[in-house]
Design a protein around this motif. Sequence first.
Motif, PDB file in Angstrom:
ATOM      1  N   MET A 140       0.855  -1.177   0.000  1.00 48.04           N
ATOM      2  CA  MET A 140       0.000   0.000   0.000  1.00 48.04           C
ATOM      3  C   MET A 140       0.890   1.226   0.000  1.00 48.04           C
ATOM      4  SD  MET A 140      -2.737  -1.220   2.801  1.00 48.04           S
ATOM      5  CE  MET A 140      -4.398  -1.284   2.219  1.00 48.04           C
ATOM      6  N   THR A 141       0.584   2.153  -0.881  1.00 46.73           N
ATOM      7  CA  THR A 141       1.432   3.336  -0.990  1.00 46.73           C
ATOM      8  C   THR A 141       0.599   4.601  -0.825  1.00 46.73           C
ATOM      9  OG1 THR A 141       1.157   3.123  -3.380  1.00 46.73           O
ATOM     10  CG2 THR A 141       3.236   2.359  -2.448  1.00 46.73           C
TER      11      THR A 141
ATOM     12  N   ASN B 150       6.246   7.095   2.043  1.00 41.82           N
ATOM     13  CA  ASN B 150       6.594   5.871   1.320  1.00 41.82           C
ATOM     14  C   ASN B 150       8.059   5.509   1.476  1.00 41.82           C
ATOM     15  OD1 ASN B 150       3.989   5.514   0.307  1.00 41.82           O
ATOM     16  ND2 ASN B 150       4.386   6.824  -1.465  1.00 41.82           N
TER      17      ASN B 150
ATOM     18  N   ASP C  95       9.044  -6.707   0.535  1.00 38.48           N
ATOM     19  CA  ASP C  95       7.933  -5.906   0.033  1.00 38.48           C
ATOM     20  C   ASP C  95       6.730  -5.806   0.949  1.00 38.48           C
ATOM     21  OD1 ASP C  95       9.436  -5.494  -2.128  1.00 38.48           O
ATOM     22  OD2 ASP C  95       8.398  -6.923  -3.437  1.00 38.48           O
ATOM     23  N   SER C  96       6.449  -6.844   1.720  1.00 36.65           N
ATOM     24  CA  SER C  96       5.221  -6.801   2.494  1.00 36.65           C
ATOM     25  C   SER C  96       5.392  -6.066   3.820  1.00 36.65           C
ATOM     26  CB  SER C  96       4.681  -8.209   2.734  1.00 36.65           C
ATOM     27  OG  SER C  96       5.692  -9.028   3.235  1.00 36.65           O
TER      28      SER C  96
ATOM     29  N   PHE D 197       3.276  -2.795   4.370  1.00 34.84           N
ATOM     30  CA  PHE D 197       1.879  -3.038   4.683  1.00 34.84           C
ATOM     31  C   PHE D 197       1.711  -3.543   6.104  1.00 34.84           C
ATOM     32  CE2 PHE D 197      -1.692  -5.534   5.617  1.00 34.84           C
ATOM     33  CZ  PHE D 197      -2.659  -4.563   5.457  1.00 34.84           C
TER      34      PHE D 197
ATOM     35  N   VAL E  22      -5.789   0.513  -3.637  1.00 33.11           N
ATOM     36  CA  VAL E  22      -5.227  -0.742  -3.134  1.00 33.11           C
ATOM     37  C   VAL E  22      -5.326  -1.799  -4.241  1.00 33.11           C
ATOM     38  CG1 VAL E  22      -5.515  -2.572  -1.418  1.00 33.11           C
ATOM     39  CG2 VAL E  22      -5.814  -0.183  -0.756  1.00 33.11           C
ATOM     40  N   THR E  23      -4.226  -2.456  -4.515  1.00 35.48           N
ATOM     41  CA  THR E  23      -4.213  -3.467  -5.575  1.00 35.48           C
ATOM     42  C   THR E  23      -4.553  -4.848  -5.014  1.00 35.48           C
ATOM     43  OG1 THR E  23      -1.899  -4.055  -5.253  1.00 35.48           O
ATOM     44  CG2 THR E  23      -2.363  -2.202  -6.744  1.00 35.48           C
TER      45      THR E  23
ATOM     46  N   GLU F   4      -2.744  -7.475  -5.226  1.00 34.50           N
ATOM     47  CA  GLU F   4      -1.543  -8.014  -4.561  1.00 34.50           C
ATOM     48  C   GLU F   4      -1.437  -7.480  -3.133  1.00 34.50           C
ATOM     49  OE1 GLU F   4      -1.214  -6.530  -7.719  1.00 34.50           O
ATOM     50  OE2 GLU F   4      -1.416  -8.526  -8.620  1.00 34.50           O
ATOM     51  N   GLU F   5      -1.764  -6.190  -2.968  1.00 32.71           N
ATOM     52  CA  GLU F   5      -1.664  -5.599  -1.636  1.00 32.71           C
ATOM     53  C   GLU F   5      -2.711  -6.190  -0.697  1.00 32.71           C
ATOM     54  OE1 GLU F   5       0.200  -1.259  -2.846  1.00 32.71           O
ATOM     55  OE2 GLU F   5      -1.967  -1.542  -2.861  1.00 32.71           O
TER      56      GLU F   5
ATOM     57  N   ALA G 162      -1.419  -9.440   0.414  1.00 33.03           N
ATOM     58  CA  ALA G 162      -0.386  -9.267   1.442  1.00 33.03           C
ATOM     59  C   ALA G 162      -1.038  -8.967   2.784  1.00 33.03           C
ATOM     60  CB  ALA G 162       0.578  -8.146   1.046  1.00 33.03           C
ATOM     61  N   ALA G 163      -2.123  -8.179   2.744  1.00 32.67           N
ATOM     62  CA  ALA G 163      -2.842  -7.833   3.971  1.00 32.67           C
ATOM     63  C   ALA G 163      -3.395  -9.089   4.629  1.00 32.67           C
ATOM     64  CB  ALA G 163      -3.978  -6.872   3.653  1.00 32.67           C
TER      65      ALA G 163
END
Length: 293
Positions: free
Chosen positions: A1-2, A77, A157-158, A161, A225-226, A228-229, A232-233
Amino acid sequence: MTFRGDISRSGGKARKGGGGRGMAVGGGLGGLLLVGLFVLLGGNPAQVPELLGQGGDQAQLETGESFDHCQTGEDANTYDDCRLYYTMFSVNEMWQEVLPAQAELQYSEPGLELFTNTTRSGCGAASAATGPFYCPADQYAYFDLTFFDQMRQFGGDSAPFAQMYIVAHEVGHHVQNLEGTLGLSDYNDPGADSNAVRIELQADCYAGIWASYADKGEDALLEPVTEEELDAALTTAAAVGDDNIQRRSGGEVNPESWTHGSSEQRRQAFLDGYTTGQMSSCDYLDRGVYRTT
Ligand SMILES: [Zn+2]
């Protein structure tokens, strides 16, 4: 998440503290939660004792004493402290709207303290071993920056988040404090169906509500929010399940000792909040007091 790069926030009830090196209370629950998160994020379990503050010197942080360098979403970020700081704005702005609308309660912002090594809270001394926590006595959420810094180094990467999820979860406990339900949690009376677990699952669900609002509307602080995100959540929520932590730490899976809920329960709780954006979907205490908006 950015975060959207151009957004900007300042002020708020946020401070930095700690830096002491003395002994502090060791929080079993928080420590285990950190182990679960850390292992999930790909860390080497042999590193965990050091992360939990029982090892040698802590890493130096590049972050300053203040939040002056957290000017934009781009900074959020980039720097861990700015990410936690901006997540607090995002979560607070959501609750300012949602809590009056759905629970007929005024929202007051909790404080945010980022500390290194150890600190004193209204609930007693804390260290990295305590894990992130919310203290109802002073209404502050406490986060150890050293842990987040190392989590980012090892976690890939995760990790960003996971940091945001933890903030939203702890603010969820603040909301429960405002609702007058946080005190129903009793860690001395654990179990899969206990109030302790229900309160924790509700905080996960409230974090899901935040995620569902955080990228909506003109004033949204987050980029959309994608898929993929979201994955990850859900993986993060599942990783901190009690069964997973018990398994990872080499023990038996024993639902009667659970305080936070199983991986599947936590994953589902986040999803309940995320898919509906409704506090009524998080009503694991069966209070029946929420309005749907
Ligand atoms: Zn919690």
